[in-house]
Motif scaffolding. Sequence first.
Motif, short mmCIF file in Angstrom:
data_model
loop_
_atom_site.label_atom_id
_atom_site.label_comp_id
_atom_site.label_asym_id
_atom_site.label_seq_id
_atom_site.Cartn_x
_atom_site.Cartn_y
_atom_site.Cartn_z
N ILE A 140 0.84 -1.21 0.00
CA ILE A 140 0.00 0.00 0.00
C ILE A 140 0.87 1.25 0.00
O ILE A 140 0.53 2.27 -0.63
CB ILE A 140 -0.99 -0.01 1.19
CG1 ILE A 140 -2.12 1.00 0.98
CG2 ILE A 140 -0.34 0.27 2.51
CD1 ILE A 140 -3.11 0.60 -0.05
N LEU A 141 2.05 1.17 0.66
CA LEU A 141 2.94 2.34 0.65
C LEU A 141 3.45 2.62 -0.75
O LEU A 141 3.58 3.78 -1.16
CB LEU A 141 4.11 2.13 1.63
CG LEU A 141 3.73 2.22 3.11
CD1 LEU A 141 4.95 1.96 3.99
CD2 LEU A 141 3.10 3.57 3.44
N LEU A 142 3.69 1.56 -1.51
CA LEU A 142 4.11 1.74 -2.90
C LEU A 142 3.00 2.45 -3.68
O LEU A 142 3.27 3.35 -4.48
CB LEU A 142 4.43 0.39 -3.54
CG LEU A 142 5.77 -0.21 -3.14
CD1 LEU A 142 5.93 -1.61 -3.75
CD2 LEU A 142 6.92 0.69 -3.60
N ALA A 143 1.76 2.04 -3.42
CA ALA A 143 0.63 2.68 -4.11
C ALA A 143 0.58 4.17 -3.75
O ALA A 143 0.37 5.02 -4.61
CB ALA A 143 -0.67 1.99 -3.73
N TYR A 144 0.81 4.47 -2.46
CA TYR A 144 0.83 5.88 -2.06
C TYR A 144 1.94 6.63 -2.77
O TYR A 144 1.77 7.78 -3.16
CB TYR A 144 1.00 5.99 -0.53
CG TYR A 144 -0.31 6.02 0.21
CD1 TYR A 144 -1.01 4.85 0.45
CD2 TYR A 144 -0.86 7.22 0.64
CE1 TYR A 144 -2.22 4.86 1.11
CE2 TYR A 144 -2.08 7.24 1.31
CZ TYR A 144 -2.75 6.06 1.55
OH TYR A 144 -3.95 6.07 2.19
N ALA A 145 3.07 5.95 -2.94
CA ALA A 145 4.19 6.59 -3.64
C ALA A 145 3.80 6.91 -5.08
O ALA A 145 4.14 7.96 -5.61
CB ALA A 145 5.42 5.69 -3.60
N LEU A 146 3.04 6.02 -5.69
CA LEU A 146 2.59 6.25 -7.07
C LEU A 146 1.71 7.50 -7.16
O LEU A 146 1.81 8.27 -8.10
CB LEU A 146 1.77 5.05 -7.56
CG LEU A 146 2.52 3.85 -8.12
CD1 LEU A 146 1.51 2.78 -8.53
CD2 LEU A 146 3.34 4.28 -9.33
N VAL A 147 0.84 7.67 -6.17
CA VAL A 147 -0.08 8.81 -6.19
C VAL A 147 0.63 10.07 -5.71
O VAL A 147 0.14 11.17 -5.86
CB VAL A 147 -1.31 8.50 -5.31
CG1 VAL A 147 -2.37 9.57 -5.45
CG2 VAL A 147 -1.91 7.16 -5.69
N LYS A 148 1.83 9.87 -5.09
CA LYS A 148 2.62 10.99 -4.54
C LYS A 148 1.87 11.69 -3.40
O LYS A 148 1.87 12.91 -3.30
CB LYS A 148 2.97 12.02 -5.63
CG LYS A 148 3.88 11.44 -6.71
CD LYS A 148 4.64 12.57 -7.41
CE LYS A 148 5.57 12.05 -8.48
NZ LYS A 148 4.88 11.82 -9.77
N ILE A 149 1.22 10.90 -2.58
CA ILE A 149 0.61 11.46 -1.37
C ILE A 149 1.66 11.39 -0.27
O ILE A 149 2.21 10.33 -0.01
CB ILE A 149 -0.64 10.67 -0.96
CG1 ILE A 149 -1.73 10.89 -2.01
CG2 ILE A 149 -1.15 11.11 0.41
CD1 ILE A 149 -2.96 10.04 -1.80
#
Lengths: 266, 286, 278
Positions: free
Chosen positions: A51-60
């Motif tokens: 999920i942290l990788l996904a957050y990194a993708l969204v740049k949140i």
Amino acid sequence: MRDITLGQYINGDSVIHRLDPRVRLILTLAYIVILFMFNTLLQMVLALVMILLAYALVKIPVKMLLKSLKPIIPIILFTSVLNMFFIKGDVVFSFWKIAVTKQGLYYAAMMSLRVICLLAGSSLLTYTSTPIQLTSALESLFKPLSKLGLPVNDLAMMMTIALRFIPTLLEETDKIMAAQKSRGANLDTGNFIQRAKALTPILIPLFVSAFRRADELALAMECRCYNGGEGRTRLNALKIRRLDYIAVAVFTVCCVLLFMAGRLAV
Amino acid sequence: MSTLRLDNVGFTYQKGMPDEKTAVSGVSLTFEEGDFVGIIGHTGSGKSTLIQMLNGLLKPTTGSVYIDGDDIWDDKSKLREKRFKVGLVLQYPEYQLFEETVRKDIAFGPKNLGLSDEEIDSRVREAAGFLRIPEKLLDRSPFDLSGGEKRRAAIAGVLAMRPEVLVLDEPTAGLDPRGRRDILDVIKNYHEAEKKTVILVSHSMDDVARYANKVLVMNNGTLLYYDSVGEVFKHALELRETGLNIPTVTGILLTLRERGLDVDTDIYTPAAAAQTITDAFRGISG
Amino acid sequence: MDNLIRFENVSFSYGTNKVLENIDLTAGEGEFLAVLGYNGSGKSTLAKLINGILVPTSGKVYVDGMDTSDETKLADIRKTAGMVFQNPDNQIVATIVEEDIAFAPENLGLDPSEIRTRVDDAIRAVGLEKHIKDAPHKLSGGQKQRVAIAGVLAMQPRCIILDEPTAMLDPKGRSLVMGVIERLNREKGITIILITHFMEEAALADRIVILSDGKIAENGTPRQVFSDRERMISLGLEVPPVTELTLDLIGNGLPLEKDIIHPEELTEALIKMKEAAV
């Protein structure tokens, strides 16, 4: 500003933003389901990494995630404490009558991670989807149910109108409060019953106005040929694209890897 | 003697937040007792924010508001009492009606002041009288009245508190021509009878020109002009440049002057305009 | 079919309360008609009779030859004669401007590509291209009202009925909305029926109809109607300030025509008089 129309939505153009909202919704649900299927600490750590990788993708920024975690810290602490103290096993240390066990610590860590992942996952959905996108996603996913007589289109229209009017009514509430305060209404002091009573001058005008608005809106919709949900087409019809297939594939691969990691740990 | 004084008053929404927005800044002025002041300005010029600071609905983020020499925010326990010296009628005030009868609705304000029943009753009658609300309407539900009647009932609800200063935010919005005239005449009569300060926010320069003796012009959150009607409309050209509507006849006189007809341009009513044009023609034909 | 809208001896009552009586009225293709009258004179009822929201108690209303009491024609009637209301907040359905404009075409079951074309055309016609993705509640009153007009335009109507569309707007919003209405009439030939309380707006129309007590009290050009100040006031209305000034000047003995309704006309007439005198 209390902008409910956009909810927690963060405007952006990331890969996740560009997914079909239905795919975002289903993947989020799938993620939540697997969180409950996993029962090893390693899997939970990997789910968190995912999920942290996904957050990194969204740049949140992580800061924002931490902020949204704040309200659930008591829940995390509470479940952790329960797990730590009441699971029997190899004692790590003890004081007074309470023993903290190895297994207790293990479960406490796992449960905490699960709650964190749960929140992070569902927040990611609301960060990347507007309520209106979620409404169309739900409308589309539940469409088969309209064959069973569930008025899916009408429910979606109601949801849309509610979202449209919440800011208008909030603004109206502010105005009415200002008007009644100017006439000496005392909204801030007194006991519970007095305060509830003091709300009458706010609530009655608000209801009257909401009904008037509903009436006028119904008329305006009729003038624009609204005749229930049947036969309606959509300007922005949802469409599954290649990106969506890729996202589903990547997600599935990750899940399979996580399952295998679980096997290894045992 | 009751005066309302603003000293370097400013207001910023969402102060300290990334989306902070200054609505009013550095306004200093005095509303003298008995003045009839028209406030004009675009939407977003800060008019609405300004008037909400006059009765303590909003607390200025800078500067102070004084009523009879006291800063209204000095002693919070007295805020309510001071707030009631300024009666504020907000836009579309009929949306505040909520009681079973018009009488009870008008009595809501006086009741909150903690007055005796007789006093409340006499105030309701007085306010209904000013607003020309017939006795037989008083026992009807406010929701059964016509649009214009509702508006008048709502204004009566503020007048019944006997404010020293009456502030009205676009009291004629949405009414028909007769309804507009009725409301403005009622306000004018009240002003003449009570000699109390009246502050009228309006989009209509023609209305302000006809009823007010002073004009306050807000532009981008600051005070552009505050003077007698005649003095402010001497700046008709500047007013037009900031995009404000000037009275129709003042616009006509400005054009005539540009085209070489010797007319006065600090004029804002049709009758006075007719006079200066007629005089100009007498001057030509000798 | 010259008369797009036709009222034939129409009466309407709410229960025992007679709102309109024996109305005969037509509006031609491409005409700009203003309807005046004090509150309660029956203007809004008249508007609602045009597109079949209300049906006459007696008499008939025809839109492009279609009888409004014929329920099978309702969708066609509403497509032909669109309606814009006073409060812009209460006629916007969706949370994004373009989705709101798409609402009517969606109801008509059009193809997404056709809807897209209509939305783009409509938003351009009201000059809000920049706000196509905005949330309506963030717009100003005048912008919202233009969104509402665009929402009606997307049905490609031949007539638009506007029920006090500027009553809740500030002067700037008002003039922008009036600009759009005039443009739709002149450039697209859309028939306009404008109900208003502002005499300056009515002065822009081809013809003015004044309702009083449920009947047609006046029906003529703005010049004819406004030149009788006493009559206007007795009907609960007023004359535009420029007409008032003109009538005062005539009273002072200046040789002007009494049917002046636009400021430019008066200044031109006066300048001409000055040049003749010098």
